[in-house]
Scaffold this motif. Sequence first.
Motif, PDB file in Angstrom:
ATOM      1  N   ASP B 236      56.663 -13.980  40.895  1.00  0.00           N
ATOM      2  CA  ASP B 236      55.905 -13.001  41.647  1.00  0.00           C
ATOM      3  C   ASP B 236      55.051 -12.130  40.739  1.00  0.00           C
ATOM      4  O   ASP B 236      54.043 -11.589  41.183  1.00  0.00           O
ATOM      5  CB  ASP B 236      56.875 -12.127  42.448  1.00  0.00           C
ATOM      6  CG  ASP B 236      56.155 -11.450  43.579  1.00  0.00           C
ATOM      7  OD1 ASP B 236      55.333 -12.136  44.221  1.00  0.00           O
ATOM      8  OD2 ASP B 236      56.384 -10.261  43.810  1.00  0.00           O
ATOM      9  N   SER B 237      55.469 -11.967  39.479  1.00  0.00           N
ATOM     10  CA  SER B 237      54.733 -11.044  38.607  1.00  0.00           C
ATOM     11  C   SER B 237      53.587 -11.727  37.874  1.00  0.00           C
ATOM     12  O   SER B 237      52.518 -11.145  37.720  1.00  0.00           O
ATOM     13  CB  SER B 237      55.669 -10.442  37.563  1.00  0.00           C
ATOM     14  OG  SER B 237      56.924 -10.212  38.081  1.00  0.00           O
ATOM     15  N   TYR B 238      53.824 -12.956  37.404  1.00  0.00           N
ATOM     16  CA  TYR B 238      52.852 -13.550  36.500  1.00  0.00           C
ATOM     17  C   TYR B 238      51.501 -13.882  37.134  1.00  0.00           C
ATOM     18  O   TYR B 238      50.480 -13.630  36.526  1.00  0.00           O
ATOM     19  CB  TYR B 238      53.449 -14.803  35.840  1.00  0.00           C
ATOM     20  CG  TYR B 238      54.369 -14.508  34.683  1.00  0.00           C
ATOM     21  CD1 TYR B 238      54.869 -13.237  34.476  1.00  0.00           C
ATOM     22  CD2 TYR B 238      54.735 -15.493  33.798  1.00  0.00           C
ATOM     23  CE1 TYR B 238      55.712 -12.959  33.425  1.00  0.00           C
ATOM     24  CE2 TYR B 238      55.582 -15.230  32.734  1.00  0.00           C
ATOM     25  CZ  TYR B 238      56.064 -13.960  32.558  1.00  0.00           C
ATOM     26  OH  TYR B 238      56.891 -13.700  31.505  1.00  0.00           O
ATOM     27  N   PRO B 239      51.467 -14.487  38.340  1.00  0.00           N
ATOM     28  CA  PRO B 239      50.180 -15.048  38.765  1.00  0.00           C
ATOM     29  C   PRO B 239      49.060 -14.037  38.981  1.00  0.00           C
ATOM     30  O   PRO B 239      47.905 -14.420  38.959  1.00  0.00           O
ATOM     31  CB  PRO B 239      50.512 -15.759  40.080  1.00  0.00           C
ATOM     32  CG  PRO B 239      51.949 -16.005  40.017  1.00  0.00           C
ATOM     33  CD  PRO B 239      52.511 -14.828  39.289  1.00  0.00           C
ATOM     34  N   THR B 240      49.370 -12.756  39.181  1.00  0.00           N
ATOM     35  CA  THR B 240      48.282 -11.829  39.481  1.00  0.00           C
ATOM     36  C   THR B 240      47.510 -11.395  38.244  1.00  0.00           C
ATOM     37  O   THR B 240      46.388 -10.938  38.355  1.00  0.00           O
ATOM     38  CB  THR B 240      48.829 -10.573  40.166  1.00  0.00           C
ATOM     39  OG1 THR B 240      50.071 -10.263  39.583  1.00  0.00           O
ATOM     40  CG2 THR B 240      48.965 -10.780  41.643  1.00  0.00           C
TER      41      THR B 240
END
Lengths: 173, 514
Positions: B236-240
């Motif tokens: 949830d954290s990495y892709p943005t």
Amino acid sequence: MTPNLVLVVTIGVLFTVGVYLLLERSLSRVLIGVVLLGNGANLLFLVAGGAAGRPPIVGLEPEGRMSDPLPQAMVLTAIVITLGMTAFLLAMAYRSWQLHKHDEVQDDVEDRRIARLAARDERATTDDDTEDSGPSLDEEAEEARDETDEGVLPGSASAARPTRSERPEGGAR
Amino acid sequence: MTDLTWLVPLPVVIPLSAAGLTLALYRRPRLQPIVSVTALSLVLVASLTLLVVVDDGPLVVDVGDWAAPVGIDLVADRLSALMLTISSAVTLCVLLYSLAQGRDDDEESAPISIFHPTFLVLAAGVGNAFLSGDLFNIYVGFEILLAASFVLITLGGTPDRIRAGTIYVVVALLSSVLFLVAIAAVYAATGTVNLAQLAIRLPEIDPGVRLLLQVLLLLAFAVKAAVFPLSAWLPDSYPTAPAPVTAVFAGLLTKVGVYAIIRTQTLLFPEGRLDDVLMWLALATMVIGILGAVAQDDIKRLLSFTLVSHIGYMVFGIALSSDAGWTAAIYYVAHHITVQTALFLVVGLVERVGGSTSLTRLGGLAKMTPLLAILFFVPAMNLAGIPPLSGFLGKLGLLQAGVDQGTGLAYVLVVGSVVTSLLTLYALIKAWNKAFWQTPETAPRPGRLPFGMVAPTGALIVVGLVLTFAGGPLYAYTERAAITLRERTPYIEAVLPDGLRGEGESADATGEDS
């Protein structure tokens, strides 16, 4: 080594309250939780260093009665680190408040996606054998605060977002 | 032989000084990149030299001339030198990529002046974590790289970055507190945080306490490494984050956790009492991670899930507790850093050309830019472990080590890793087909492929291929690294040359042992 009971109880209280606050939805409470947890850990480190003794200066004190300076040096480092991290978290909570007029931690993208899929296709999550037992996890997840729906998910945001009326009615687990 | 110990602190000192320099140069956006590229190139050269030098034996530097059990020391052995080399190559490529991206983009999305110092601090933190010879310094290294990663992940402060950042920051802080508690417990039980001295003292304490310390340390590192039940924060954290940031996070940050697990498991807890637990965790990480990847329809998220899944392979290798297992695990870490970073960089290019990373929107890229198709295909196949690429060598080594072990659980893991490998292939082929071959619903507005971004990506893919062609010597090197890990004595003797106490001023200053 027998640790000081008061300190041990204090550590326990700090950890308990810290963990409780960490589970809150508001970022400023999470921040306070992190601060309490950090202080609890630092205190734990001090207690772990052994009982208090005389100042550790060679020549002034007999060596056996000195307190151990190493954990104090390490705790000092840890305090500085905690301070920096707290400042960052505070800045982030403030930014979140600037952007949304609240500082609540928003939903996990995956949770929202699952809730949306469930809302679109009732059959997939409903078991015919189970009775309807109040609002399901899916419904609750869908009701949860959902501020970032526009533009966060370039792909799935365009997918048909179910209206409230399409929500499954008997969504038992 | 000339004394080359001065090389050891360079991977920490150079980026830190350069970070200060770039911060001072924040009004000179033309000078900043020169400083940071030079710094990271020097680090790469230093790491490569270290890689050769430490093959003869570990090098130790006592920071501030305070000798080992009291002072902080930096230790470079084969494992840390290998990790340093791969990580500095990766950071350099990612930096060049992001520079080209900044030049090519309009002013608004160009990296702001804080980017260079932060990136260099991140590199210094990673170097410190790989080199440090005591637990508390590993903690400090972790905090340095975490602080830098917090800034990088929320760069610009847009709503979705803040949303992704909150979870990431809170989880990271929690794991730091856990790590600190673990260090406190270790200090209370043994009176030291020096890894070499711990290796001597830990076998003397109560086995129950030792198990508790092992569990605490593993918990702290498993959050960082995203091992299964503690991995939910990662996809949830990495892709943005922007593509280069995600790439360097995916390549390095989780691997620092894996490195810490390897280091502590081999040096401090060689009896391997948690091996069965680790095996189950490895299986769960592999299978559940890859099932998550199969369900995604966004390439970035898909890759984040494969990242979690493939951490399982490394944990599997560590849990085998044999030379063969560790050899394969170390090789796999090196391979995975390059491949995963390359894939994220390619996805950055895909986003640039296709305007999106969603598999439902992308399409027809293969006709538009055949070069990009190749750039995606090679590391994708490498990740899935198609022979003869490096992913295949690493997986084969793991499977062989598992079969050698011969226990029922090891066979379950072997089957699990083969299934995971096939599912990885399925997920990546799905992504490949949808992004590059399907007919797009709406004709995408074709973007350009700037050479400055393609070249570092290509370089990284070539590094991945070199891992294949140099597979023999490299595998021999990781095998020697694994043997050093099992023997333990070279490490301990290098840090504590005079038996239990090191020499230096500290020896007479502290009096009796704490």
